[in-house]
Design a protein around this motif. Structure first.
Motif, PDB file in Angstrom:
ATOM      1  N   VAL A 247       0.952  -1.044   0.190  1.00 60.12           N
ATOM      2  CA  VAL A 247       0.258  -0.006   0.097  1.00 60.12           C
ATOM      3  C   VAL A 247       0.887   1.268  -0.228  1.00 60.12           C
ATOM      4  N   GLY A 248       0.830   2.298  -0.666  1.00 51.57           N
ATOM      5  CA  GLY A 248       1.388   3.613  -1.165  1.00 51.57           C
ATOM      6  C   GLY A 248       0.094   4.578  -0.701  1.00 51.57           C
ATOM      7  N   ALA A 249       0.475   5.514  -0.299  1.00 49.19           N
ATOM      8  CA  ALA A 249      -0.164   6.368  -0.224  1.00 49.19           C
ATOM      9  C   ALA A 249      -0.217   8.514   0.466  1.00 49.19           C
ATOM     10  N   ASP A 250      -0.265   9.395  -0.232  1.00 54.46           N
ATOM     11  CA  ASP A 250      -0.187  10.544   0.037  1.00 54.46           C
ATOM     12  C   ASP A 250      -1.389  11.516   0.032  1.00 54.46           C
ATOM     13  N   GLN A 251      -0.697  12.803   0.512  1.00 51.26           N
ATOM     14  CA  GLN A 251      -1.475  13.485   0.071  1.00 51.26           C
ATOM     15  C   GLN A 251      -1.421  14.925   0.386  1.00 51.26           C
ATOM     16  N   THR A 252      -1.908  15.578  -0.476  1.00 53.13           N
ATOM     17  CA  THR A 252      -1.312  17.128  -1.161  1.00 53.13           C
ATOM     18  C   THR A 252      -2.729  17.966  -0.112  1.00 53.13           C
ATOM     19  N   LEU A 253      -1.897  19.547  -0.201  1.00 49.49           N
ATOM     20  CA  LEU A 253      -3.284  20.079   0.955  1.00 49.49           C
ATOM     21  C   LEU A 253      -2.925  21.563  -0.264  1.00 49.49           C
ATOM     22  N   ALA A 254      -4.381  22.165  -0.892  1.00 48.52           N
ATOM     23  CA  ALA A 254      -4.723  23.288  -2.355  1.00 48.52           C
ATOM     24  C   ALA A 254      -5.202  23.687  -1.323  1.00 48.52           C
ATOM     25  N   LEU A 255      -4.938  25.214  -1.744  1.00 45.59           N
ATOM     26  CA  LEU A 255      -5.819  25.947  -1.300  1.00 45.59           C
ATOM     27  C   LEU A 255      -5.834  27.168  -2.252  1.00 45.59           C
ATOM     28  N   GLY A 256      -6.798  26.663  -3.323  1.00 47.49           N
ATOM     29  CA  GLY A 256      -7.330  27.158  -4.824  1.00 47.49           C
ATOM     30  C   GLY A 256      -6.263  26.386  -5.191  1.00 47.49           C
ATOM     31  N   MET A 257      -4.845  27.147  -5.960  1.00 44.83           N
ATOM     32  CA  MET A 257      -4.095  26.667  -7.253  1.00 44.83           C
ATOM     33  C   MET A 257      -2.475  26.704  -6.370  1.00 44.83           C
ATOM     34  N   ARG A 258      -2.924  27.244  -5.063  1.00 39.98           N
ATOM     35  CA  ARG A 258      -1.456  26.655  -4.520  1.00 39.98           C
ATOM     36  C   ARG A 258      -1.282  25.662  -3.450  1.00 39.98           C
ATOM     37  N   LEU A 259      -0.258  24.640  -3.253  1.00 37.44           N
ATOM     38  CA  LEU A 259      -0.003  23.808  -3.356  1.00 37.44           C
ATOM     39  C   LEU A 259       1.201  23.850  -1.754  1.00 37.44           C
ATOM     40  N   PHE A 260       0.594  23.251  -0.760  1.00 40.95           N
ATOM     41  CA  PHE A 260       1.419  23.197   0.637  1.00 40.95           C
ATOM     42  C   PHE A 260       2.180  22.279   0.342  1.00 40.95           C
ATOM     43  N   SER A 261       3.414  22.875   1.454  1.00 39.06           N
ATOM     44  CA  SER A 261       4.353  21.487   2.147  1.00 39.06           C
ATOM     45  C   SER A 261       4.761  21.151   3.244  1.00 39.06           C
ATOM     46  N   LYS A 262       5.062  20.453   4.113  1.00 38.33           N
ATOM     47  CA  LYS A 262       5.603  20.569   5.604  1.00 38.33           C
ATOM     48  C   LYS A 262       6.436  22.086   5.622  1.00 38.33           C
ATOM     49  N   PRO A 263       5.786  22.699   6.776  1.00 36.16           N
ATOM     50  CA  PRO A 263       5.726  24.024   6.743  1.00 36.16           C
ATOM     51  C   PRO A 263       8.271  23.336   8.156  1.00 36.16           C
ATOM     52  N   ALA A 264       9.268  24.261   7.441  1.00 39.73           N
ATOM     53  CA  ALA A 264      10.430  23.488   7.702  1.00 39.73           C
ATOM     54  C   ALA A 264      10.656  24.611   9.493  1.00 39.73           C
ATOM     55  N   GLY A 265       9.664  25.440   9.736  1.00 39.31           N
ATOM     56  CA  GLY A 265      10.160  25.765  10.976  1.00 39.31           C
ATOM     57  C   GLY A 265       8.830  26.902  11.320  1.00 39.31           C
TER      58      GLY A 265
END
Length: 202
Positions: A76-94
């Motif tokens: 099983v592989g899984a992934d998740q993306t977060l989108a605010l409109g067209m903006r994609l977010f990554s994990k915050p660095a700090g």
């Protein structure tokens, strides 16, 4: 006691504790084998831009990568993306980046796209993308600071700087979508597939 009927345990190609918890709570025997791929490089090489397509692609890549190294096993592989409109977010660095993400999300609705795929011997047997729509309440700077103080380093482990199963629940006004999708694993369609393969007993 287990509901798992497979000859070998399922393999989860993810180190996510939330995904591991969901499978364990469902009575699925599994082991964790992280997919050693550069997700951001793979995403860029794919040329994909739609958040659901990216989640599906990375879920497939993780499942396929591990399944080629574990012959005959269901992976099983899984992934998740977060989108605010067209903006994609990554994990915050700090902390500073976590605060910036919260400012952008506060008072708005964003979408979580959760992809899951199952592979065996490098072949994709099943895939699904589910969506949850999350409406974050308006937040003052003082509330953002208080949340970040209390949540601590955990804010850097999740896209959007929140974990709904923890203190992140205080940030939200309204949620559309199932709990499993929010935690990053569309569990009900995955269980339906495993059931169709006679791998679980209920």
């Amino acid at each position: 006691m287990t509901l798992w009927r497979g000859k070998d345990r399922l393999i989860l190609a993810s180190q996510s504790r939330a995904r591991q918890m969901l499978l364990a709570n469902a009575g699925i025997e599994f082991e964790t084998v992280p997919a050693e791929i550069d997700e951001r490089a793979a995403q860029q090489a794919s040329g994909l831009s739609a958040p659901g397509d990216i989640a599906a692609f990375l879920a497939r890549e993780k499942a396929r990568f591990v399944s080629t190294r574990w012959p005959g096993r269901f992976v099983v592989g899984a992934d998740q993306t977060l989108a605010l409109g067209m903006r994609l977010f990554s994990k915050p660095a700090g902390r500073a980046q976590a605060a910036e993400q919260l400012r952008a999300l506060a008072g708005n609705s964003h979408e979580l796209h959760s992809g899951v795929a199952v592979a065996r011997d490098g072949k994709i047997l099943f895939e699904k993308v589910a969506i949850a729509r999350m409406t974050m309440r308006r937040l003052t700077e003082a509330e953002i600071d208080a949340y970040l103080d209390e949540a601590g380093a955990a804010v850097t482990s999740s896209v959007g700087a929140y974990q709904l199963e923890g203190l992140g629940v205080h940030l939200f006004e309204y949620i559309e979508g199932d709990h499993f999708t929010i935690l990053g694993l569309p569990l009900l369609p995955l269980l339906a597939f495993l059931r169709s393969e006679r791998l679980i007993g209920v």
